[in-house]
Design a protein around this motif. Structure first.
Motif, PDB file in Angstrom:
ATOM      1  N   PRO A 133       9.905  -9.876  -5.880  1.00 39.89           N
ATOM      2  CA  PRO A 133       9.227  -8.716  -6.036  1.00 39.89           C
ATOM      3  C   PRO A 133       7.535  -8.972  -6.129  1.00 39.89           C
ATOM      4  O   PRO A 133       7.008  -8.081  -5.515  1.00 39.89           O
ATOM      5  N   GLY A 134       7.166  -9.999  -6.433  1.00 35.75           N
ATOM      6  CA  GLY A 134       5.966 -10.451  -6.467  1.00 35.75           C
ATOM      7  C   GLY A 134       5.592 -10.605  -4.968  1.00 35.75           C
ATOM      8  O   GLY A 134       4.468 -10.306  -4.837  1.00 35.75           O
ATOM      9  N   GLN A 135       6.112 -11.096  -4.054  1.00 35.03           N
ATOM     10  CA  GLN A 135       5.867 -11.377  -2.687  1.00 35.03           C
ATOM     11  C   GLN A 135       5.615  -9.900  -1.979  1.00 35.03           C
ATOM     12  O   GLN A 135       4.890  -9.725  -1.276  1.00 35.03           O
ATOM     13  N   THR A 136       6.731  -8.900  -2.413  1.00 33.72           N
ATOM     14  CA  THR A 136       6.611  -7.791  -1.699  1.00 33.72           C
ATOM     15  C   THR A 136       5.760  -7.147  -2.274  1.00 33.72           C
ATOM     16  O   THR A 136       4.885  -6.286  -1.451  1.00 33.72           O
ATOM     17  N   ALA A 137       5.196  -6.988  -3.795  1.00 34.48           N
ATOM     18  CA  ALA A 137       3.901  -6.380  -4.143  1.00 34.48           C
ATOM     19  C   ALA A 137       2.897  -6.845  -3.577  1.00 34.48           C
ATOM     20  O   ALA A 137       1.911  -5.974  -2.983  1.00 34.48           O
ATOM     21  N   TYR A 138       2.767  -8.028  -3.227  1.00 37.98           N
ATOM     22  CA  TYR A 138       1.372  -8.904  -2.514  1.00 37.98           C
ATOM     23  C   TYR A 138       1.520  -8.310  -1.178  1.00 37.98           C
ATOM     24  O   TYR A 138       0.407  -7.964  -0.804  1.00 37.98           O
ATOM     25  N   GLU A 139       2.364  -8.256  -0.507  1.00 40.09           N
ATOM     26  CA  GLU A 139       2.501  -7.828   0.883  1.00 40.09           C
ATOM     27  C   GLU A 139       1.977  -6.329   1.230  1.00 40.09           C
ATOM     28  O   GLU A 139       1.096  -6.073   1.883  1.00 40.09           O
ATOM     29  N   GLY A 140       2.580  -5.491   0.078  1.00 41.26           N
ATOM     30  CA  GLY A 140       2.178  -4.203   0.290  1.00 41.26           C
ATOM     31  C   GLY A 140       0.860  -3.815  -0.129  1.00 41.26           C
ATOM     32  O   GLY A 140       0.176  -3.121   0.705  1.00 41.26           O
ATOM     33  N   VAL A 141       0.141  -4.485  -1.281  1.00 40.80           N
ATOM     34  CA  VAL A 141      -1.074  -4.411  -1.565  1.00 40.80           C
ATOM     35  C   VAL A 141      -2.183  -4.946  -0.653  1.00 40.80           C
ATOM     36  O   VAL A 141      -3.281  -4.212  -0.048  1.00 40.80           O
ATOM     37  N   VAL A 142      -1.904  -5.996  -0.475  1.00 41.00           N
ATOM     38  CA  VAL A 142      -2.731  -7.186   0.124  1.00 41.00           C
ATOM     39  C   VAL A 142      -2.950  -7.007   1.887  1.00 41.00           C
ATOM     40  O   VAL A 142      -3.812  -6.639   2.417  1.00 41.00           O
ATOM     41  N   ASN A 143      -1.983  -7.112   2.464  1.00 43.63           N
ATOM     42  CA  ASN A 143      -1.593  -7.200   3.921  1.00 43.63           C
ATOM     43  C   ASN A 143      -1.401  -5.715   4.670  1.00 43.63           C
ATOM     44  O   ASN A 143      -1.873  -5.479   5.690  1.00 43.63           O
ATOM     45  N   VAL A 144      -0.436  -5.061   4.016  1.00 45.01           N
ATOM     46  CA  VAL A 144      -0.129  -3.697   4.962  1.00 45.01           C
ATOM     47  C   VAL A 144      -1.233  -2.615   4.104  1.00 45.01           C
ATOM     48  O   VAL A 144      -1.607  -1.856   4.950  1.00 45.01           O
ATOM     49  N   GLY A 145      -1.348  -2.505   2.847  1.00 38.52           N
ATOM     50  CA  GLY A 145      -1.993  -1.529   2.142  1.00 38.52           C
ATOM     51  C   GLY A 145      -3.510  -1.895   2.486  1.00 38.52           C
ATOM     52  O   GLY A 145      -4.652  -0.927   2.445  1.00 38.52           O
ATOM     53  N   ARG A 146      -3.952  -3.127   2.616  1.00 32.96           N
ATOM     54  CA  ARG A 146      -5.326  -3.574   3.023  1.00 32.96           C
ATOM     55  C   ARG A 146      -6.210  -2.819   1.744  1.00 32.96           C
ATOM     56  O   ARG A 146      -7.280  -2.547   2.075  1.00 32.96           O
ATOM     57  N   LEU A 147      -5.832  -3.037   0.636  1.00 30.84           N
ATOM     58  CA  LEU A 147      -6.759  -2.341  -0.435  1.00 30.84           C
ATOM     59  C   LEU A 147      -7.899  -3.232  -0.732  1.00 30.84           C
ATOM     60  O   LEU A 147      -8.024  -4.626  -0.774  1.00 30.84           O
ATOM     61  N   ASN A 148      -9.095  -2.590  -0.671  1.00 28.32           N
ATOM     62  CA  ASN A 148     -10.454  -3.230  -0.937  1.00 28.32           C
ATOM     63  C   ASN A 148     -10.906  -2.930  -2.342  1.00 28.32           C
ATOM     64  O   ASN A 148     -10.638  -1.650  -3.048  1.00 28.32           O
ATOM     65  N   ALA A 149     -11.923  -3.668  -2.820  1.00 25.55           N
ATOM     66  CA  ALA A 149     -12.410  -3.469  -4.212  1.00 25.55           C
ATOM     67  C   ALA A 149     -13.250  -2.050  -4.143  1.00 25.55           C
ATOM     68  O   ALA A 149     -13.745  -1.810  -3.060  1.00 25.55           O
ATOM     69  N   GLY A 150     -13.018  -1.342  -5.265  1.00 27.84           N
ATOM     70  CA  GLY A 150     -13.491   0.141  -5.356  1.00 27.84           C
ATOM     71  C   GLY A 150     -12.437   1.076  -4.768  1.00 27.84           C
ATOM     72  O   GLY A 150     -12.749   2.194  -5.157  1.00 27.84           O
ATOM     73  N   GLU A 151     -11.475   0.939  -4.020  1.00 21.61           N
ATOM     74  CA  GLU A 151     -10.524   1.689  -3.648  1.00 21.61           C
ATOM     75  C   GLU A 151      -9.421   2.045  -4.808  1.00 21.61           C
ATOM     76  O   GLU A 151      -9.248   1.552  -5.543  1.00 21.61           O
ATOM     77  N   THR A 152      -8.740   3.255  -4.412  1.00 21.46           N
ATOM     78  CA  THR A 152      -7.708   3.622  -5.317  1.00 21.46           C
ATOM     79  C   THR A 152      -6.214   3.581  -4.700  1.00 21.46           C
ATOM     80  O   THR A 152      -6.310   4.095  -3.567  1.00 21.46           O
ATOM     81  N   ILE A 153      -5.413   3.200  -5.404  1.00 20.85           N
ATOM     82  CA  ILE A 153      -3.861   3.060  -5.043  1.00 20.85           C
ATOM     83  C   ILE A 153      -3.199   3.676  -6.051  1.00 20.85           C
ATOM     84  O   ILE A 153      -3.374   3.688  -7.310  1.00 20.85           O
ATOM     85  N   VAL A 154      -2.318   4.431  -5.583  1.00 18.17           N
ATOM     86  CA  VAL A 154      -1.219   5.070  -6.227  1.00 18.17           C
ATOM     87  C   VAL A 154      -0.001   4.655  -5.984  1.00 18.17           C
ATOM     88  O   VAL A 154       0.330   4.448  -4.636  1.00 18.17           O
TER      89      VAL A 154
END
Length: 341
Positions: A133-154
Motif C-alpha cells: 500500500p505504501g509503495q502504491t501510494a508513492y507510485e501514484g502520487v510521486v511518479n504517475v501523478g507527479r504532484l508538485n508543491a502547491g498543487e492539489t490532489i483529491v
C-alpha cells in the motif's frame, strides 16, 4: 491449525459465506523449506480479482477448496534454509492459515519472503505503510501523478490503506490533500492525519462538500473507486490534470459491461475538453526508493501509519467482505492471527 479456504466463487461483492474455516494438520518443513507462523493477514481488495469463476482481469485465480492467498506477515518457527533463522519476521503472499510452508528457492510469482527489521517499525507496517500500500501510494502520487508543491490532489477511498498514505505523501511533498471517504468518523480521521479538507460521499450534500473542498479544482485525482464518486470529481479537475488510476472498487466483480446507463460519452468529453492524463499503474514499481522515502518521512513525523485490527483467523472472511461493504476502519485493515514472539 485453522485455515480459510474458498467455498464458492464470488458473485458481485464477496460475502463471508464465500469462505470456509477448516481444521487441518500443521505441516512439517522439508528440505529447503520454512515453516511460518502467520501473525497478520492483509484483507486486500485486489484479492477479489482471484475469486471469479472466469478470469476477468489478471492471471491469478483461486480454486474451490484451496486456501485463500494474500499478503501476510509471519514469523519463522522452523527453517531448513540458510538465509532464514528461527524467529525471523517475514512478509510475503502466503495462505490464510495459522501456519504455512514456503520454499524460498522455488518461489513462484509471489517471490521469496521479504525479511523484516522489527527495529525499523512494527512488523505489521510491512502490509501497509512500509509495504505494498505504501509503495502504491508513492507510485501514484510521486511518479504517475507527479504532484508538485502547491498543487492539489483529491483522493477517493482516502480512508483506506493506500488513500490515507497518498494524502500524507502529498502533504510531505508540499501539496494540498483532499480526501473522499464514507462517514463522519472516517472523514474526521483523515483530518487528524493532516488532510486539508474532506468530503463524505455518503452525505446527501456530497457534491456540495466536494466543490467546497476544491474551490480552485484539482491538479491530480488519485482514483480508487469509480462510479458516482468519479462522476462528481471529473468536472472539478483542472485542464491538464493527471489521474493515476489505482483501482475501481465500485466495479470489482463486474464484467465488461456493467449495469446502469453508459457514462462513457461524458467521460470521453471530459478527457478531451480538459486534456486529462489517465494512467493505470502497479505500486510495486515504486521499489525500494519509495519505501526508503516513506520510512524517512515516518522518522520525521510527517507520516503516521494508520492501522486497524480484528482478531483471530476466523474473522478473516467477514473482514474481507467488509472492505466492499463500507466498514468503519481507518487505514490498513489487518487480521491479527497470533502474537509476535
Amino acid at each position: 491449525m485453522k485455515q480459510v479456504v474458498l467455498a464458492s466463487y464470488a458473485k458481485g461483492n464477496p460475502k463471508a459465506s464465500d469462505f470456509r474455516v477448516e481444521d487441518v494438520g500443521v505441516p512439517v518443513a522439508g528440505e529447503g523449506e520454512l515453516l511460518l507462523k502467520t501473525l497478520y493477514i492483509a484483507v486486500d481488495p485486489l484479492i477479489r480479482f482471484s475469486l471469479d469463476e472466469t478470469v476477468l482481469s489478471g492471471t491469478a485465480r483461486m480454486e474451490l477448496g484451496a486456501p485463500v492467498i494474500g499478503p501476510t506477515v509471519s514469523q519463522v518457527v522452523a527453517s531448513n534454509h540458510a538465509d532464514y533463522e528461527v524467529g525471523d519476521f517475514v512478509e510475503g503472499r502466503t495462505g490464510w492459515a495459522e501456519y504455512t510452508l514456503v520454499a524460498p528457492d522455488k518461489s513462484d510469482y509471489r517471490g521469496p519472503p521479504r525479511k523484516l527489521d522489527p527495529a525499523l517499525a512494527p512488523v505489521s507496517t510491512a502490509l501497509g505503510a512500509l509495504g505494498g500500500p505504501g509503495q502504491t501510494a508513492y507510485e501514484g502520487v510521486v511518479n504517475v501523478g507527479r504532484l508538485n508543491a502547491g498543487e492539489t490532489i483529491v483522493i477517493s477511498a482516502a480512508a483506506g490503506a493506500v488513500g490515507s498514505m497518498a494524502g500524507q505523501i502529498a502533504k510531505a511533498l508540499g501539496g494540498r490533500a483532499v480526501g473522499i471517504a464514507g462517514g463522519a468518523a472516517k472523514c474526521q480521521g483523515l483530518l487528524d492525519l493532516g488532510f486539508d479538507a474532506v468530503a463524505d460521499y455518503k452525505a446527501p450534500d456530497f457534491a456540495d462538500q466536494l466543490k467546497a473542498a476544491l474551490p480552485e479544482g484539482a491538479d491530480v485525482y488519485f482514483e480508487n473507486v469509480g462510479g458516482e464518486v468519479t462522476l462528481q470529481v471529473l468536472p472539478l479537475l483542472k485542464r491538464g490534470a493527471r489521474m493515476p488510476m489505482c483501482g475501481f472498487i465500485a466495479y470489482y466483480g463486474v464484467g465488461m459491461e456493467g449495469p446502469g446507463p453508459d457514462h462513457l460519452p461524458g467521460f470521453y468529453r471530459q478527457i478531451m475538453a480538459k486534456g486529462l492524463e489517465i494512467k493505470g499503474f502497479a505500486g510495486i514499481f515504486a521499489g525500494q526508493k519509495g519505501l526508503d522515502d516513506i520510512a524517512g518521512w515516518m522518522k520525521e513525523g510527517k507520516i503516521t501509519f494508520a492501522e486497524s485490527f480484528v482478531d483471530g483467523i476466523e474473522a478473516a472472511p467477514e473482514a474481507f467482505a467488509s472492505v466492499f461493504s463500507g466498514h468503519s476502519h481507518l487505514g490498513k485493515l489487518l487480521v491479527r492471527v497470533a502474537a509476535e514472539g
